[in-house]
Design a protein around this motif. Structure first.
Motif, PDB file in Angstrom:
ATOM      1  N   UNK A   4      28.254  74.670  24.860  1.00  0.00           N
ATOM      2  CA  UNK A   4      29.595  74.428  25.392  1.00  0.00           C
ATOM      3  C   UNK A   4      29.997  72.971  25.197  1.00  0.00           C
ATOM      4  N   UNK A   5      29.083  72.051  25.507  1.00  0.00           N
ATOM      5  CA  UNK A   5      29.390  70.632  25.358  1.00  0.00           C
ATOM      6  C   UNK A   5      29.643  70.269  23.894  1.00  0.00           C
ATOM      7  N   UNK A   6      28.880  70.870  22.991  1.00  0.00           N
ATOM      8  CA  UNK A   6      29.113  70.632  21.561  1.00  0.00           C
ATOM      9  C   UNK A   6      30.513  71.072  21.161  1.00  0.00           C
ATOM     10  N   UNK A   7      30.890  72.292  21.580  1.00  0.00           N
ATOM     11  CA  UNK A   7      32.193  72.826  21.187  1.00  0.00           C
ATOM     12  C   UNK A   7      33.345  72.022  21.782  1.00  0.00           C
ATOM     13  N   UNK A   8      33.199  71.598  23.025  1.00  0.00           N
ATOM     14  CA  UNK A   8      34.228  70.774  23.654  1.00  0.00           C
ATOM     15  C   UNK A   8      34.360  69.450  22.908  1.00  0.00           C
ATOM     16  N   UNK A   9      33.229  68.831  22.617  1.00  0.00           N
ATOM     17  CA  UNK A   9      33.246  67.511  21.978  1.00  0.00           C
ATOM     18  C   UNK A   9      33.860  67.556  20.590  1.00  0.00           C
ATOM     19  N   UNK A  10      33.553  68.597  19.826  1.00  0.00           N
ATOM     20  CA  UNK A  10      34.059  68.661  18.460  1.00  0.00           C
ATOM     21  C   UNK A  10      35.521  69.097  18.391  1.00  0.00           C
ATOM     22  N   UNK A  11      35.997  69.847  19.399  1.00  0.00           N
ATOM     23  CA  UNK A  11      37.400  70.265  19.378  1.00  0.00           C
ATOM     24  C   UNK A  11      38.321  69.275  20.099  1.00  0.00           C
ATOM     25  N   UNK A  12      37.752  68.278  20.746  1.00  0.00           N
ATOM     26  CA  UNK A  12      38.575  67.260  21.416  1.00  0.00           C
ATOM     27  C   UNK A  12      38.089  65.852  21.064  1.00  0.00           C
ATOM     28  N   UNK A  13      37.544  65.717  19.873  1.00  0.00           N
ATOM     29  CA  UNK A  13      36.939  64.449  19.450  1.00  0.00           C
ATOM     30  C   UNK A  13      37.932  63.293  19.465  1.00  0.00           C
TER      31      UNK A  13
END
Length: 286
Positions: free
Chosen positions: A225-234
């Motif tokens: 989840x943290x990976x997906x959040x970070x990459x979609x809101x970089x």
């Protein structure tokens, strides 16, 4: 209204429990890649029917809620697009909005972005609870392509489970949550990475108590989840990480100046106390 919830983890499961508690006759079709989660959701009464496929789940729904990890949303939107019936509204619970809205437009799905500001480092239907959203802010982020009345429908659901709907522009939402949600979990993870990599960690760990535990709690969240959040809101997160690094560097450079060090901590304390005092949900009884 008939609902479909795709993804029966903490958020999707809690939403089903809360909606069925508020309206016991409400029909909710659920779907999850993990069939055991569907079984548990049925057993606990979070859904009334389990679907085998996402398309089957949404076929008769008035409102579809995507409650899967962000990394699955694009694929899911494409899968349900042909099956979403005319007049239905699709929303989500993802922590970033601009990217998800772009995916919905790409799939041709009638979409209104949503994000309940509630959760836990614990995941899964096992940890779902009926009061998860009570008193929480539920962000609603319609855009120019959202269906008429769609935002109102999402707001109605938010109120039904005890949340407070708040409308925001998608980019505005992403900038805000980057600061108050995404930066904290990145900071917690960085602190854990720094301390546990120290060769002295085995001895340090014996001293670590509630302060370390509380500050690092978010590091126990889902890495996916943290990976997906970070990459979609970089774009919103990266400047904040650099800003935090600069603040810490300044503090490090000023440690030989007691007045500046005290001012740093005093300012932070006063700002936090003012924030707590201005929000009733954080006030202690009595």
């Amino acid at each position: 209204m008939r609902l479909a919830i795709l993804g029966l983890g903490l958020i999707g499961g809690s939403l089903g429990l809360a909606l069925r508690a508020a309206q016991p006759t409400l029909e909710i079709v659920g779907w999850d890649r993990d069939w055991a989660s569907c079984g548990l959701a049925l057993e606990r009464g979070a859904i009334t029917l389990a679907a085998v496929t996402p398309a089957e789940a949404v076929a008769t729904a008035d409102l579809v809620v995507l409650a899967t990890p962000i990394g699955v949303v694009r694929e899911l939107l494409a899968a349900i697009a042909p099956a979403v019936r005319a007049g239905a509204v699709v929303t989500d619970v993802a922590s970033t909005k601009a990217q998800v809205i772009a995916w919905a437009a790409e799939a041709g799905v009638p979409f209104v972005g949503g994000h309940p500001m509630a959760g836990s480092e614990k995941t899964g239907m096992t940890h779902a609870r009926v009061n998860l959203f009570r008193g929480a802010t539920w962000c609603v982020t319609p855009d120019g392509a959202s269906p008429p009345g769609g935002a109102e429908t999402v707001e109605e659901v938010a109120r039904l489970v005890g949340a407070r709907p708040l409308r925001l522009e998608p980019a505005e939402h992403d900038a805000y949550v980057a600061a108050i949600s995404h930066l904290p979990f990145a900071t917690a993870a960085a602190l854990v990475a720094l301390t546990t990599a120290d060769p002295r960690w085995p001895s340090m760990a014996e001293l670590a108590a509630t302060g370390y535990r509380d500050v690092t709690r978010l590091a126990s969240g889902s890495p996916t989840m943290y990976r997906d959040i970070s990459t979609t809101n970089a774009g919103a997160i990266a400047p904040l990480l650099r800003g935090l690094a600069a603040r810490l560097t300044t503090l490090a450079d000023e440690l030989d100046d007691p007045a500046k060090v005290e001012a740093f901590f005093k300012g932070a304390r006063e700002a936090r106390e003012a924030w707590l005092a201005s929000h009733e949900r954080f006030r202690l009884p009595g």
